[in-house]
Design a protein around this motif. Structure first.
Motif, PDB file in Angstrom:
ATOM      1  N   THR A   1       0.853  -1.178   0.000  1.00 47.19           N
ATOM      2  CA  THR A   1       0.000   0.000   0.000  1.00 47.19           C
ATOM      3  C   THR A   1       0.892   1.231   0.000  1.00 47.19           C
ATOM      4  N   ASP A   2       0.741   2.062  -1.017  1.00 43.93           N
ATOM      5  CA  ASP A   2       1.507   3.298  -1.098  1.00 43.93           C
ATOM      6  C   ASP A   2       0.686   4.410  -0.453  1.00 43.93           C
ATOM      7  N   LEU A   3       1.246   5.016   0.573  1.00 42.87           N
ATOM      8  CA  LEU A   3       0.544   6.075   1.298  1.00 42.87           C
ATOM      9  C   LEU A   3       1.019   7.471   0.904  1.00 42.87           C
ATOM     10  N   ALA A   4       1.743   7.583  -0.204  1.00 38.17           N
ATOM     11  CA  ALA A   4       2.168   8.910  -0.669  1.00 38.17           C
ATOM     12  C   ALA A   4       0.930   9.763  -0.926  1.00 38.17           C
ATOM     13  N   GLY A   5       0.874  10.925  -0.313  1.00 36.07           N
ATOM     14  CA  GLY A   5      -0.262  11.818  -0.486  1.00 36.07           C
ATOM     15  C   GLY A   5      -1.496  11.435   0.303  1.00 36.07           C
ATOM     16  N   CYS A   6      -1.396  10.425   1.148  1.00 35.83           N
ATOM     17  CA  CYS A   6      -2.537   9.991   1.967  1.00 35.83           C
ATOM     18  C   CYS A   6      -2.536  10.793   3.263  1.00 35.83           C
ATOM     19  N   HIS A   7      -3.599  11.589   3.466  1.00 36.20           N
ATOM     20  CA  HIS A   7      -3.619  12.506   4.593  1.00 36.20           C
ATOM     21  C   HIS A   7      -4.791  12.328   5.531  1.00 36.20           C
ATOM     22  N   ASP A   8      -5.611  11.286   5.342  1.00 35.82           N
ATOM     23  CA  ASP A   8      -6.735  11.108   6.258  1.00 35.82           C
ATOM     24  C   ASP A   8      -7.280   9.679   6.188  1.00 35.82           C
ATOM     25  N   LYS A   9      -8.149   9.398   7.117  1.00 35.12           N
ATOM     26  CA  LYS A   9      -8.756   8.073   7.251  1.00 35.12           C
ATOM     27  C   LYS A   9      -9.480   7.643   5.983  1.00 35.12           C
ATOM     28  N   ASP A  10     -10.273   8.507   5.406  1.00 35.72           N
ATOM     29  CA  ASP A  10     -11.059   8.122   4.225  1.00 35.72           C
ATOM     30  C   ASP A  10     -10.161   7.683   3.076  1.00 35.72           C
ATOM     31  N   GLU A  11      -9.114   8.453   2.825  1.00 35.91           N
ATOM     32  CA  GLU A  11      -8.186   8.088   1.753  1.00 35.91           C
ATOM     33  C   GLU A  11      -7.433   6.806   2.105  1.00 35.91           C
ATOM     34  N   LEU A  12      -7.043   6.653   3.349  1.00 37.28           N
ATOM     35  CA  LEU A  12      -6.371   5.438   3.797  1.00 37.28           C
ATOM     36  C   LEU A  12      -7.246   4.219   3.555  1.00 37.28           C
ATOM     37  N   LEU A  13      -8.499   4.289   3.962  1.00 39.69           N
ATOM     38  CA  LEU A  13      -9.405   3.152   3.780  1.00 39.69           C
ATOM     39  C   LEU A  13      -9.641   2.852   2.302  1.00 39.69           C
ATOM     40  N   ARG A  14      -9.717   3.888   1.460  1.00 31.34           N
ATOM     41  CA  ARG A  14      -9.864   3.670   0.017  1.00 31.34           C
ATOM     42  C   ARG A  14      -8.646   2.938  -0.544  1.00 31.34           C
ATOM     43  N   ARG A  15      -7.476   3.368  -0.136  1.00 27.40           N
ATOM     44  CA  ARG A  15      -6.255   2.727  -0.635  1.00 27.40           C
ATOM     45  C   ARG A  15      -6.141   1.281  -0.147  1.00 27.40           C
ATOM     46  N   LEU A  16      -6.496   1.042   1.092  1.00 25.62           N
ATOM     47  CA  LEU A  16      -6.444  -0.325   1.619  1.00 25.62           C
ATOM     48  C   LEU A  16      -7.465  -1.218   0.928  1.00 25.62           C
ATOM     49  N   ALA A  17      -8.621  -0.684   0.617  1.00 27.44           N
ATOM     50  CA  ALA A  17      -9.640  -1.476  -0.087  1.00 27.44           C
ATOM     51  C   ALA A  17      -9.096  -1.982  -1.415  1.00 27.44           C
ATOM     52  N   VAL A  18      -8.303  -1.152  -2.087  1.00 28.87           N
ATOM     53  CA  VAL A  18      -7.722  -1.542  -3.376  1.00 28.87           C
ATOM     54  C   VAL A  18      -6.536  -2.486  -3.176  1.00 28.87           C
ATOM     55  N   SER A  19      -5.573  -2.093  -2.348  1.00 31.44           N
ATOM     56  CA  SER A  19      -4.346  -2.885  -2.216  1.00 31.44           C
ATOM     57  C   SER A  19      -4.580  -4.243  -1.570  1.00 31.44           C
ATOM     58  N   LEU A  20      -5.539  -4.322  -0.673  1.00 29.46           N
ATOM     59  CA  LEU A  20      -5.850  -5.595  -0.014  1.00 29.46           C
ATOM     60  C   LEU A  20      -6.982  -6.341  -0.713  1.00 29.46           C
ATOM     61  N   GLN A  21      -7.504  -5.738  -1.762  1.00 30.80           N
ATOM     62  CA  GLN A  21      -8.621  -6.331  -2.500  1.00 30.80           C
ATOM     63  C   GLN A  21      -9.741  -6.734  -1.534  1.00 30.80           C
ATOM     64  N   LEU A  22     -10.098  -5.766  -0.673  1.00 31.05           N
ATOM     65  CA  LEU A  22     -11.118  -6.035   0.334  1.00 31.05           C
ATOM     66  C   LEU A  22     -12.450  -6.371  -0.328  1.00 31.05           C
ATOM     67  N   PRO A  23     -13.218  -7.234   0.308  1.00 26.24           N
ATOM     68  CA  PRO A  23     -14.510  -7.633  -0.263  1.00 26.24           C
ATOM     69  C   PRO A  23     -15.434  -6.437  -0.489  1.00 26.24           C
ATOM     70  N   ALA A  24     -16.339  -6.580  -1.417  1.00 27.50           N
ATOM     71  CA  ALA A  24     -17.301  -5.516  -1.731  1.00 27.50           C
ATOM     72  C   ALA A  24     -18.109  -5.120  -0.502  1.00 27.50           C
ATOM     73  N   THR A  25     -18.227  -6.006   0.454  1.00 29.55           N
ATOM     74  CA  THR A  25     -18.995  -5.738   1.671  1.00 29.55           C
ATOM     75  C   THR A  25     -18.209  -4.919   2.697  1.00 29.55           C
ATOM     76  N   PHE A  26     -16.956  -4.567   2.383  1.00 33.36           N
ATOM     77  CA  PHE A  26     -16.135  -3.779   3.304  1.00 33.36           C
ATOM     78  C   PHE A  26     -16.857  -2.496   3.677  1.00 33.36           C
ATOM     79  N   GLY A  27     -16.999  -2.243   4.960  1.00 34.05           N
ATOM     80  CA  GLY A  27     -17.810  -1.138   5.449  1.00 34.05           C
ATOM     81  C   GLY A  27     -17.150   0.218   5.501  1.00 34.05           C
TER      82      GLY A  27
END
Length: 147
Positions: free
Chosen positions: A43-69
């Motif tokens: 997970t590349d956190l360059a330019g990541c400055h808040d929780k919402d962006e962090l969770l979006r990036r993790l959803a992609v890099s970890l291929q989180l299930p569609a049900t991820f809340g």
């Protein structure tokens, strides 16, 4: 790891945990984890400055299930149960982690707690589970590991 000159055995669940490493350690850790047939997620956190962006990036890099809340509790649940990504162990690599640490310290600390909980869960279930957060060499100056 580069700051202390040691390498962990990524195959040993008892060494599972959350570690700060130098930026030059990430590629070596990825190679070692792949060699040991562990699931590697970067997970590349360059330019990541808040929780919402962090969770979006993790959803992609970890291929989180569609049900991820898209919240901390959902992330904690997903990291303890990585069933959609079957492997005998996991290595999560976070590049540019210092940007989040500097701009959203509270979110960064919550992430650390969630990662630590997941690593403890992995250890308790005899499964290697590691998270490595890359920080600039200056973060290790004077022998102090970041809090």
């Amino acid at each position: 790891m580069s700051a202390h000159g040691f390498d962990l055995d990524l195959t040993k669940p008892t060494q599972s945990g959350v570690y700060f490493v130098g930026v030059n350690d990430i590629d070596r850790l990825a190679r070692n984890a792949a060699r040991d047939e562990l699931q590697v997620c970067r997970t590349d956190l360059a330019g990541c400055h808040d929780k919402d962006e962090l969770l979006r990036r993790l959803a992609v890099s970890l291929q989180l299930p569609a049900t991820f809340g898209q919240n901390w509790d959902a992330l904690a649940d997903c990291l303890r149960d990585l069933g959609w990504m079957p492997a005998w162990g996991y290595v999560l690599l976070f590049e540019h982690a210092d940007e989040l640490r500097q701009t959203a310290e509270a979110d960064f600390n919550i992430l650390l707690g969630i990662l630590d909980d997941a690593a403890t869960f992995g250890n308790d279930n005899d499964m290697p589970w590691f998270a490595f957060l890359a920080l600039p060499d200056s973060a290790f100056d004077d022998g102090h590991v970041p809090a």
